[in-house]
Design a protein around this motif. Structure first.
Motif, mmCIF file in Angstrom:
data_model
loop_
_atom_site.group_PDB
_atom_site.id
_atom_site.type_symbol
_atom_site.label_atom_id
_atom_site.label_comp_id
_atom_site.label_asym_id
_atom_site.label_seq_id
_atom_site.Cartn_x
_atom_site.Cartn_y
_atom_site.Cartn_z
ATOM 1 N N GLY B 95 0.809 -1.212 0.000
ATOM 2 C CA GLY B 95 0.000 0.000 0.000
ATOM 3 C C GLY B 95 0.845 1.264 0.000
ATOM 4 N N ASP B 96 0.156 2.394 -0.023
ATOM 5 C CA ASP B 96 0.837 3.690 0.000
ATOM 6 C C ASP B 96 1.521 3.915 1.345
ATOM 7 O OD1 ASP B 96 -2.251 3.775 0.000
ATOM 8 O OD2 ASP B 96 -1.722 5.343 1.423
ATOM 9 N N GLY B 97 0.859 3.484 2.422
ATOM 10 C CA GLY B 97 1.476 3.639 3.742
ATOM 11 C C GLY B 97 2.712 2.768 3.846
ATOM 12 N N MET B 122 -0.501 -0.267 -4.455
ATOM 13 C CA MET B 122 -1.941 -0.013 -4.497
ATOM 14 C C MET B 122 -2.200 1.227 -3.653
ATOM 15 S SD MET B 122 -2.940 -3.979 -4.373
ATOM 16 C CE MET B 122 -1.199 -4.402 -4.272
ATOM 17 N N ASN B 124 -4.237 3.888 -2.275
ATOM 18 C CA ASN B 124 -5.638 4.265 -2.001
ATOM 19 C C ASN B 124 -5.722 5.535 -1.154
ATOM 20 O OD1 ASN B 124 -4.811 3.252 0.433
ATOM 21 N ND2 ASN B 124 -6.173 1.479 0.425
ATOM 22 N N ILE B 126 -4.931 6.189 1.784
ATOM 23 C CA ILE B 126 -5.421 6.028 3.161
ATOM 24 C C ILE B 126 -4.801 4.762 3.757
ATOM 25 C CG2 ILE B 126 -7.473 4.551 2.730
ATOM 26 C CD1 ILE B 126 -7.730 7.783 4.745
ATOM 27 N N TYR B 127 -4.807 4.657 5.080
ATOM 28 C CA TYR B 127 -4.420 3.415 5.751
ATOM 29 C C TYR B 127 -5.678 2.567 5.882
ATOM 30 C CZ TYR B 127 0.198 5.126 7.082
ATOM 31 O OH TYR B 127 1.488 5.576 7.060
ATOM 32 N N GLY B 128 -5.792 1.545 5.040
ATOM 33 C CA GLY B 128 -6.991 0.714 5.042
ATOM 34 C C GLY B 128 -7.031 -0.248 6.218
HETATM 35 MG MG LIG Z 1 -3.328 2.528 1.657
#
Ligand SMILES: [Mg+2]
Ligand SMILES: Cc1ncc(C[n+]2csc(CCOP(=O)(O)OP(=O)(O)O)c2C)c(N)n1
Ligand code: SF4
Lengths: 353, 291
Positions: B95-97, B122, B124, B126-128
């Motif tokens: 993820g981005d985080g 991926m 998004n 945000i922290y999913g």
């Molecule tokens: Mg994310």
């Protein structure tokens, strides 16, 4: 004076509020379950009281922000859970070496590795003995109720300032997630003089650099001796514990801390109803371990049972105190599985067979 | 198995994704299956590494040898695999985080070594997995559980960052155009060296309205339609500058023939072979023992 208000709060939120009431205005952290409500609460409340909440890019970064802010003299804290705490070991060691006060809350989850997000006590050894490199120690407070977590937060900030050393509050996911009525202490925030803090240098002030580097081994040795003189004072003055149903010197004594101690108390009450003489010894300071108090119990005890939410970490400290004269048995469950009252009762019955 | 024809099915594991219904990561997964089939990577020759996050669950949904590793560490892990076993096709994802916050420091160093790894983020915004905290690519002003008064920090620009590090393959896609995304991933896998693909993959549970597929489509434009020349780095910088505003999809930048970690590694092995069976003990004695 009006009686203090009782509020129903989740452990994590109560911990955050207690920190703010203890004068903490700076929080640095990085999200991780099961303690996200602490940073979430801080992000909302701190700006309301003139404080700063900052999400770091990682726990390594957060621990060094702690170093910076603590070094400038403010009351500062971070919170995380096991894998994140491991990453904070870097900053923590420097905080100890440079004698910077700060509070680190660890809401432990199951490990090793990513493990799970269930309550665990698998970080006892890391927090009490292995939180960062080098010759150093730090006081580790282990609350067993939400109210106690509130009370120990205030104490943690005071101890950190008093000894110029970071202080750890070690809870588990259950204390973090549980809701209980709490009362916040009304005592005024203690203010400590911090002539060492990086607050700027007016002409009246001596030049001061915060540092943990001593290239000359003899100088470093002197510095570590100085640190250990502090740690000896902590060992002498800061051991804390609770005893439960030990007044009649029962032959069986359970040793447990945090959530595990709560469950053990229920088991002890049940066992007492059936005539089993048994009590509890609960360390409140995991470091310094309450050596003196536990030593006093050894004589009258036939067998100790250490109960932990791990494969047995505190038991090493218990064994160190009890020695070889008395058996120290163990029951624990790792991986975020919480031993039940029934299981403890069963283990106690096995002891007497 | 080499020379066999593989289909999407060959890369699908029995695990059923536990992403929220509608999560963008479903689309990314399906594109990865298709791209692998198109390249014809034998599943047993594929290593797939990720960090921690919703998106980082992805290796488990493939038949690749995989690690769902450590938060932020997919790239060091992937480099370890590639160095130890240069013959494997290596994918890294997260993820981005995972990639731009806690693991942010690793990207430029991965680029510097230029291993033949395809890194798919991926993104998004945000922290999913940890339930909706603002992350490194979250848009300023966003209200989240940790930014109740609106985020005040400027997002990172991963495209600019990776370009500036000297990466030889930089692409951007989104789950609103799965065909385009598949092609991009396929090209990334075929590329010899470190390939970076930023995929706008919406989080339907904690993401902003503006980051959902419908909105992505509205703000996206194909680089191919703009006659973008991927060998033009200055043009690539200009496009990268628009990250988060417009969504330019396609390969921003491509440069072939950069020195590559695996090539260096092979050379070292070759040299070692050429040196013959020189007794190790002798080498050790000569170099380290004081007589
Ligand atoms: Mg994310
Ligand atoms: C050292 C460490 N810190 C924090 C976490 C908790 N954590 C797991 S995933 C994650 C971030 C998820 O966000 P992202 O990488 O963007 O992935 P997404 O879930 O959005 O796909 C965090 C903070 C962890 N697992 N390890
Ligand atoms: S929380 Fe968001 S990123 Fe995670 S599975 Fe659900 S939609 Fe996807």
């Amino acid at each position: 004076m009006a009686t203090a208000q009782r509020l129903l709060m989740k452990g994590t939120e109560a911990i955050a509020e207690a920190a703010i009431r203890a004068g903490c205005r700076h929080f640095f952290g990085y999200p991780i379950t099961p303690q996200n409500e602490i940073p979430e609460y801080m992000s909302k409340r701190l700006p309301q009281v003139g404080g700063v909440y900052l999400q770091a890019e990682s726990e390594v970064s957060a621990s060094n922000m702690l170093y910076g802010a603590g070094g400038s003299g403010v009351r500062v804290m971070t919170s995380s859970s096991s894998p994140g705490i491991a990453l904070m070991a870097e900053g923590f060691s420097y905080l100890c070496g440079s004698e910077i006060p700060a509070v680190v809350v660890n809401i432990m989850r199951g490990g090793p590795g990513l493990g799970d997000i269930q309550p665990s006590q698998g970080d006892y050894a890391m927090c009490t003995k292995g939180f960062g490199h080098g010759d150093k120690h730090a006081i580790v407070l282990a609350p067993s109720t939400v109210q106690e977590a509130v009370d120990l937060m205030a104490l943690a900030f005071d101890l950190a300032d008093q000894y110029r050393n970071p202080c750890v509050v070690m809870g588990d996911g259950l204390i973090g997630q549980m809701m209980e009525p709490v009362t916040f202490p009304e005592a005024p925030v203690k203010v400590y003089d911090k002539p060492w803090a990086a607050t700027g240098k007016p002409p009246t002030r001596k030049h001061n650099i915060i540092n943990s580097l001593y290239l000359d081994p003899e100088e470093l040795e002197r510095h570590v001796y100085h640190l250990f003189e502090k740690y000896e004072r902590m060992r002498a003055d800061e051991q804390r514990h609770e005893t439960f149903m030990l007044d009649d010197a029962p032959p069986v004594v359970i040793c447990a801390y945090g959530t595990m101690a709560r469950i053990a108390k229920t088991a002890i009450r049940e066992l007492r109803k059936t005539g089993v003489k048994i009590g509890l010894f609960r360390p409140i300071t995991a470091w310094p371990f309450p050596v003196e108090a536990l030593s006093g119990v050894v004589q009258s005890t036939k067998v100790f049972l250490a109960v932990e939410m791990s494969m047995g970490q505190m038991i090493e400290d218990v064994r160190m105190v009890v020695g070889r004269d008395r058996p120290v048995k163990f029951f624990g469950r790792p991986g975020g599985v919480i031993p039940t009252v029934e299981e403890i009762i069963h283990q106690v019955k096995l002891l007497s067979n | 198995m080499e020379g066999c024809v593989f289909t999407k099915k060959d890369y699908q594991s029995e695990l059923k994704p536990i992403w929220c219904p509608g999560c963008g990561d479903f689309g990314v997964l399906s594109c990865i299956y298709q791209a692998l089939a198109a390249v014809g990577v034998p599943p047993h020759r594929l290593a797939f590494l990720s960090g921690i996050g919703c998106s980082s669950r992805i290796p488990g949904y493939t038949t690749a040898y995989g690690f769902n590793s450590v938060h932020g560490r997919s790239l060091p892990m992937a480099i370890g695999v590639k160095v130890a076993n240069p013959e494997l096709t290596v994918l890294a994802a997260g993820g981005d985080g995972d990639g731009f916050s806690i693991g942010g420091g690793h990207i430029s160093h991965a680029v510097r070594r230029n291993p033949d790894i395809t890194y798919i983020v991926m993104d998004n915004h945000i922290y999913g997995l940890t339930k909706g905290q603002a992350g490194p690519t979250t848009v300023p002003g966003t209200i989240s559980v940790t930014t109740p008064y609106g985020l005040s920090e400027t997002p990172v620009n991963p495209l600019l960052q990776v370009l500036a590090s000297g990466c030889g393959f930089v692409a951007q896609g989104g789950t609103h155009d799965l065909k385009g995304l598949t092609k991009m991933i396929e090209e990334g896998i075929r590329y010899k060296g470190f390939a970076f693909i930023d995929v706008h993959s919406p989080c339907v549970t904690y993401g902003r309205e503006e980051d959902q597929s419908k909105e992505l489509k509205a703000k996206s434009e194909l680089l191919a339609d703009l006659n973008h020349d991927p060998s033009d780095k200055i043009a690539a910088y200009r496009i990268a500058e628009e990250y988060g505003k417009k969504l330019y999809c396609g390969v921003l930048y491509r440069k072939d023939g950069l020195t590559e970690l695996a090539t260096m590694h092979k050379q070292v092995q070759k040299n070692a072979k050429a040196a013959g069976d020189y007794p190790r003990d002798e080498v050790f004695k000569r170099n380290f023992l004081v007589h």
